[in-house]
Design a protein around this motif. Structure first.
Motif, PDB file in Angstrom:
ATOM      1  N   CYS A  32     -11.655   6.612   6.329  1.00 39.64           N
ATOM      2  CA  CYS A  32     -10.528   7.365   5.777  1.00 39.64           C
ATOM      3  C   CYS A  32     -10.843   7.976   4.409  1.00 39.64           C
ATOM      4  CB  CYS A  32      -9.295   6.469   5.673  1.00 39.64           C
ATOM      5  SG  CYS A  32      -8.668   5.942   7.272  1.00 39.64           S
ATOM      6  N   ASP A  33     -10.160   9.060   4.112  1.00 38.81           N
ATOM      7  CA  ASP A  33     -10.304   9.735   2.827  1.00 38.81           C
ATOM      8  C   ASP A  33      -9.398   9.116   1.766  1.00 38.81           C
ATOM      9  OD1 ASP A  33     -11.940  12.357   3.610  1.00 38.81           O
ATOM     10  OD2 ASP A  33     -10.497  11.934   5.196  1.00 38.81           O
ATOM     11  N   MET A  34      -8.371   8.405   2.223  1.00 35.02           N
ATOM     12  CA  MET A  34      -7.430   7.735   1.330  1.00 35.02           C
ATOM     13  C   MET A  34      -6.984   6.456   2.027  1.00 35.02           C
ATOM     14  SD  MET A  34      -3.741   9.154  -0.103  1.00 35.02           S
ATOM     15  CE  MET A  34      -4.341   9.907  -1.634  1.00 35.02           C
ATOM     16  N   ILE A  35      -6.731   5.407   1.254  1.00 34.00           N
ATOM     17  CA  ILE A  35      -6.297   4.137   1.824  1.00 34.00           C
ATOM     18  C   ILE A  35      -4.910   3.805   1.282  1.00 34.00           C
ATOM     19  CG2 ILE A  35      -7.464   2.773   0.029  1.00 34.00           C
ATOM     20  CD1 ILE A  35      -8.120   0.738   2.325  1.00 34.00           C
ATOM     21  N   GLN A  36      -4.021   3.422   2.177  1.00 37.07           N
ATOM     22  CA  GLN A  36      -2.617   3.218   1.822  1.00 37.07           C
ATOM     23  C   GLN A  36      -2.260   1.737   1.733  1.00 37.07           C
ATOM     24  OE1 GLN A  36       0.390   5.623   3.935  1.00 37.07           O
ATOM     25  NE2 GLN A  36       1.476   3.719   4.330  1.00 37.07           N
ATOM     26  N   VAL A  37      -1.576   1.394   0.658  1.00 40.58           N
ATOM     27  CA  VAL A  37      -1.045   0.043   0.494  1.00 40.58           C
ATOM     28  C   VAL A  37       0.436   0.068   0.877  1.00 40.58           C
ATOM     29  CG1 VAL A  37      -0.523  -1.825  -1.121  1.00 40.58           C
ATOM     30  CG2 VAL A  37      -2.674  -0.559  -1.332  1.00 40.58           C
ATOM     31  N   VAL A  58      -6.161   5.613  -3.650  1.00 40.20           N
ATOM     32  CA  VAL A  58      -5.212   4.623  -3.139  1.00 40.20           C
ATOM     33  C   VAL A  58      -3.799   5.192  -3.179  1.00 40.20           C
ATOM     34  CG1 VAL A  58      -4.229   2.322  -3.450  1.00 40.20           C
ATOM     35  CG2 VAL A  58      -6.666   2.715  -3.925  1.00 40.20           C
ATOM     36  N   LEU A  59      -3.163   5.249  -2.016  1.00 43.55           N
ATOM     37  CA  LEU A  59      -1.757   5.630  -1.903  1.00 43.55           C
ATOM     38  C   LEU A  59      -0.943   4.346  -1.979  1.00 43.55           C
ATOM     39  CD1 LEU A  59       0.515   7.690  -1.242  1.00 43.55           C
ATOM     40  CD2 LEU A  59       0.033   7.288   1.170  1.00 43.55           C
ATOM     41  N   LEU A  60      -0.288   4.130  -3.099  1.00 43.82           N
ATOM     42  CA  LEU A  60       0.412   2.874  -3.368  1.00 43.82           C
ATOM     43  C   LEU A  60       1.918   3.092  -3.273  1.00 43.82           C
ATOM     44  CD1 LEU A  60       0.533  -0.075  -4.331  1.00 43.82           C
ATOM     45  CD2 LEU A  60       0.303   0.777  -6.679  1.00 43.82           C
ATOM     46  N   LYS A  61       2.528   2.495  -2.252  1.00 45.94           N
ATOM     47  CA  LYS A  61       3.964   2.648  -2.063  1.00 45.94           C
ATOM     48  C   LYS A  61       4.741   1.609  -2.856  1.00 45.94           C
ATOM     49  CE  LYS A  61       4.218   5.048   2.323  1.00 45.94           C
ATOM     50  NZ  LYS A  61       4.990   5.183   3.584  1.00 45.94           N
ATOM     51  N   LYS A  62       5.795   2.054  -3.511  1.00 47.18           N
ATOM     52  CA  LYS A  62       6.666   1.143  -4.250  1.00 47.18           C
ATOM     53  C   LYS A  62       7.509   0.359  -3.250  1.00 47.18           C
ATOM     54  CE  LYS A  62      10.695   2.189  -6.052  1.00 47.18           C
ATOM     55  NZ  LYS A  62      11.518   1.047  -5.531  1.00 47.18           N
ATOM     56  N   GLY A  63       7.487  -0.955  -3.385  1.00 47.80           N
ATOM     57  CA  GLY A  63       8.307  -1.788  -2.513  1.00 47.80           C
ATOM     58  C   GLY A  63       9.784  -1.470  -2.668  1.00 47.80           C
ATOM     59  N   GLN A  64      10.516  -1.572  -1.578  1.00 49.68           N
ATOM     60  CA  GLN A  64      11.961  -1.316  -1.603  1.00 49.68           C
ATOM     61  C   GLN A  64      12.682  -2.289  -2.531  1.00 49.68           C
ATOM     62  OE1 GLN A  64       9.953  -1.918   0.993  1.00 49.68           O
ATOM     63  NE2 GLN A  64      10.702  -0.993   2.887  1.00 49.68           N
TER      64      GLN A  64
END
Length: 205
Positions: A32-37, A58-64
């Protein structure tokens, strides 16, 4: 990963996927070109460090469940492993039972970390497990929320899209119909460009 690799090669587009076990990060990083958390793992040190060590963005998603200002702690963990290529993402915040809400202050608060911020438009309209064993959603709000997010200065937008949402294997109540995508992206892009123009004229605030 074989499927993602094939997509990347055949269509010439970058690919991204998430992971839930730290041992999977290395192999994902090769493809992958980007890795998502994922949002639920945004505080998990072992996940953050393994993502960072791939040396991929790194694509870092903010927890709900997370406040935007606490995301700086997750950012620091990624940076501690020598990775400064981070894209923070807001996908809504818990607002009572089976409901998410978008606080658009989150964008500028997370941008204060020095990293760009993405708006996850389709997961933001999710109604978690509101249909018993699966999540419902309010997909009709994706266009207006996307336009509003662009006006608030996001750097990127994320949407899950399907050519036949009713037959989607995952999140069928919140995936956007492919037929709507061009119009929404066009409107969002125009608002983004107008905001940049006005920022140059009147200042970033």
């Amino acid at each position: 990963l074989k499927i993602l690799s094939k997509v990347r090669e055949e269509f010439g587009v970058p690919v991204v996927t998430d992971f839930a076990k730290k041992t999977h990060a290395k192999e994902i990083g090769k493809i992958c070109d980007m890795i998502q958390v994922p949002a639920y793992l945004c505080r998990q040190t072992s996940i953050l460090l393994s993502a960072a060590k791939t040396k991929k963005p790194v694509l870092l998603k903010k927890g709900q469940f997370m406040s935007p200002w606490n995301m700086k702690n997750s950012v620091r963990k990624i940076q501690s492993a020598g990775n400064d290529d981070i894209l923070l993402t807001d996908r809504g915040t818990f607002f009572g039972y089976n409901m998410l809400v978008n606080d658009f202050r989150n964008f500028s608060i997370m941008q204060s970390t020095g990293f760009p911020v993405c708006f996850d438009a389709t997961h933001s309209v999710q109604l978690p497990t509101s249909m018993g064993n699966i999540s419902g959603g309010q997909i009709e709000f994706v266009p207006s929320l996307s336009r509003a997010a662009a006006a608030c200065g996001i750097n990127a937008i994320f949407m899950e899209v399907h050519d036949n949402p009713n037959n989607a294997l995952s999140d069928k109540n919140t995936v956007l119909n492919l037929e709507q995508l061009e119009k929404i992206l066009s409107q969002t892009k125009k608002i983004h460009e107008l905001r940049l123009e006005l920022s140059k004229k009147w200042g970033s605030d």
